[in-house]
Design a protein around this motif. Structure first.
Motif, PDB file in Angstrom:
ATOM      1  N   THR A  82       0.829  -1.208   0.000  1.00  0.00           N
ATOM      2  CA  THR A  82       0.000   0.000   0.000  1.00  0.00           C
ATOM      3  C   THR A  82       0.863   1.257   0.000  1.00  0.00           C
ATOM      4  OG1 THR A  82      -0.147  -0.219   2.417  1.00  0.00           O
ATOM      5  CG2 THR A  82      -1.985  -1.068   1.115  1.00  0.00           C
ATOM      6  N   HIS A  83       1.998   1.214   0.711  1.00  0.00           N
ATOM      7  CA  HIS A  83       2.913   2.364   0.746  1.00  0.00           C
ATOM      8  C   HIS A  83       3.548   2.573  -0.628  1.00  0.00           C
ATOM      9  CE1 HIS A  83       6.885   4.310   1.563  1.00  0.00           C
ATOM     10  NE2 HIS A  83       6.108   5.103   2.280  1.00  0.00           N
ATOM     11  N   PHE A  85       2.287   1.769  -3.475  1.00  0.00           N
ATOM     12  CA  PHE A  85       1.250   2.272  -4.380  1.00  0.00           C
ATOM     13  C   PHE A  85       0.978   3.756  -4.113  1.00  0.00           C
ATOM     14  CE2 PHE A  85      -3.111   2.722  -6.019  1.00  0.00           C
ATOM     15  CZ  PHE A  85      -2.962   2.138  -7.268  1.00  0.00           C
ATOM     16  N   THR A  86       0.985   4.146  -2.847  1.00  0.00           N
ATOM     17  CA  THR A  86       0.781   5.556  -2.497  1.00  0.00           C
ATOM     18  C   THR A  86       1.891   6.424  -3.083  1.00  0.00           C
ATOM     19  OG1 THR A  86      -0.373   4.985  -0.447  1.00  0.00           O
ATOM     20  CG2 THR A  86       0.596   7.191  -0.581  1.00  0.00           C
ATOM     21  N   ARG A  87       3.117   5.926  -3.057  1.00  0.00           N
ATOM     22  CA  ARG A  87       4.233   6.682  -3.645  1.00  0.00           C
ATOM     23  C   ARG A  87       4.040   6.849  -5.152  1.00  0.00           C
ATOM     24  NH1 ARG A  87       9.990   4.641  -1.703  1.00  0.00           N
ATOM     25  NH2 ARG A  87      10.543   6.352  -3.100  1.00  0.00           N
ATOM     26  N   ARG A  89       1.129   6.995  -6.675  1.00  0.00           N
ATOM     27  CA  ARG A  89       0.060   7.977  -6.831  1.00  0.00           C
ATOM     28  C   ARG A  89       0.579   9.396  -6.597  1.00  0.00           C
ATOM     29  NH1 ARG A  89      -4.926   6.501  -3.347  1.00  0.00           N
ATOM     30  NH2 ARG A  89      -3.456   7.116  -1.703  1.00  0.00           N
ATOM     31  N   ASP A  90       1.487   9.540  -5.624  1.00  0.00           N
ATOM     32  CA  ASP A  90       2.096  10.849  -5.370  1.00  0.00           C
ATOM     33  C   ASP A  90       2.930  11.304  -6.571  1.00  0.00           C
ATOM     34  OD1 ASP A  90       0.942  10.924  -2.892  1.00  0.00           O
ATOM     35  OD2 ASP A  90       2.736  10.275  -1.809  1.00  0.00           O
ATOM     36  N   ARG A  93       0.481  12.595  -9.143  1.00  0.00           N
ATOM     37  CA  ARG A  93      -0.527  13.571  -8.714  1.00  0.00           C
ATOM     38  C   ARG A  93      -0.546  14.859  -9.554  1.00  0.00           C
ATOM     39  NH1 ARG A  93       0.042  13.574  -3.381  1.00  0.00           N
ATOM     40  NH2 ARG A  93      -1.788  12.270  -3.056  1.00  0.00           N
ATOM     41  N   PHE A 105      -7.078   5.244  -9.623  1.00  0.00           N
ATOM     42  CA  PHE A 105      -6.218   4.336  -8.878  1.00  0.00           C
ATOM     43  C   PHE A 105      -7.075   3.347  -8.084  1.00  0.00           C
ATOM     44  CE2 PHE A 105      -3.875   8.285  -9.391  1.00  0.00           C
ATOM     45  CZ  PHE A 105      -2.633   7.849  -9.837  1.00  0.00           C
ATOM     46  N   GLU A 107      -6.825   0.814  -5.180  1.00  0.00           N
ATOM     47  CA  GLU A 107      -5.915   0.504  -4.082  1.00  0.00           C
ATOM     48  C   GLU A 107      -5.698  -1.012  -3.934  1.00  0.00           C
ATOM     49  OE1 GLU A 107      -4.261   2.410  -2.026  1.00  0.00           O
ATOM     50  OE2 GLU A 107      -5.059   4.398  -2.498  1.00  0.00           O
ATOM     51  N   ARG A 124       6.858   0.918 -10.009  1.00  0.00           N
ATOM     52  CA  ARG A 124       6.515   2.339 -10.180  1.00  0.00           C
ATOM     53  C   ARG A 124       7.068   2.872 -11.499  1.00  0.00           C
ATOM     54  NH1 ARG A 124       7.376   2.528  -4.405  1.00  0.00           N
ATOM     55  NH2 ARG A 124       9.567   3.081  -4.697  1.00  0.00           N
TER      56      ARG A 124
END
Length: 275
Positions: A82-83, A85-87, A89-90, A93, A105, A107, A124
């Motif tokens: 999850t971390h 994937f968040t990176r 998305r950042d 952004r 996205f 999750e 990524r």
């Protein structure tokens, strides 16, 4: 029987492979940053002052990321899916906020197995490359990005609503295919005209057994041996294609196969093993 690699030669091989990977990932990240800045400056939703402020923020964030990228890429720590994937998305952004492409996205489950650092970084980079390719194609207006983990593999899906003409042999897909092959993964592209295309990628979380050397008795075709000899000299795909009188796509295909066959993570590592 091939001699066992010395500690020094193993370290040199690892450094070469890491350097090549770092350069490739930073190049993709810089391309994304430039696309994001252009999206901000071209946005009809911002006036000149707001666009300038947003562009400065994007550039500043990219500069901070550049300064820390080498340290991050040297890290071998596991990264929760999850971390990771968040990176991603950042990273995307600014493009999502100000670009013409609508990025959705999905999750990954929070319970998914943590990703090795090299797998998270590669995933990524692969998705960023795919999004940039869709922007260049100019036919998609919406793209959906989904990650999942089945315990042994990271599963990546990128789906668009473009013209549905994407093919696994397209030049835009070649860099992705080569990187996936280097990770001993699998890539599949399915397209339906006027409905869009879908890229499915499977990346093993555990690295394949590494032989540490290239045996002359390995099952290589004559063409692959020719390509390998040129890779060792540092020749790029275009130079390989010119020397062997083949297309650049064919050269890329052979390089990807060589990476897969020997479990090498990069061209530099493949060359080091051959030496």
């Amino acid at each position: 029987m091939p001699a066992e690699p010395t500690t020094a030669s193993t370290a040199a091989r690892d450094l070469l492979g890491e350097h090549a990977q770092t350069v490739a990932e930073q190049a993709t990240r810089h391309a994304l940053t430039l696309e994001s800045i252009l999206a901000v400056l071209r946005s009809s939703r911002l006036d000149a002052t707001a666009a300038r402020t947003e562009a400065i923020e994007v550039a500043s964030a990219a500069l901070i990321g550049l300064r820390t990228a080498t340290d991050q890429q040297r890290s071998s720590l596991l990264e929760p899916v999850t971390h990771a994937f968040t990176r991603l998305r950042d990273d995307l952004r600014p493009l999502v906020r100000f670009g013409e492409l609508d990025v959705q996205f999905i999750e990954p489950p929070a319970s998914g197995r943590a990703l090795p650092g090299d797998v998270a970084r590669a995933a990524r980079t692969i998705v960023r490359t795919a999004v940039l390719a869709l922007i260049d194609a100019g036919t998609a207006r919406r793209v959906r990005i989904q990650w999942d983990c089945d315990g042994r593999n990271l599963l990546v899906e990128v789906r668009d609503d473009g013209d549905g003409m994407l093919d696994a042999h397209d030049d835009a897909i070649r860099p992705i295919a080569e990187r996936v092959a280097a990770l001993d993964g699998h890539l599949r592209v399915s397209s339906t005209p006027t409905w869009g295309s879908q890229i499915d990628i499977t990346i093993p979380l555990d690295a394949p057994a590494f032989s540490g050397t290239i045996d002359d008795q390995q099952d290589l075709t004559e063409r692959e041996r020719d390509v390998l000899r040129l890779v060792v000299t540092g020749a790029a795909n275009q130079e390989i294609a010119h020397t062997l009188n083949i297309s650049i796509n064919t050269a890329k295909y052979h390089v990807a196969n060589l990476l897969r066959k020997f479990g090498a993570r990069s061209r530099a590592e493949l060359a080091a093993l051959s030496r």
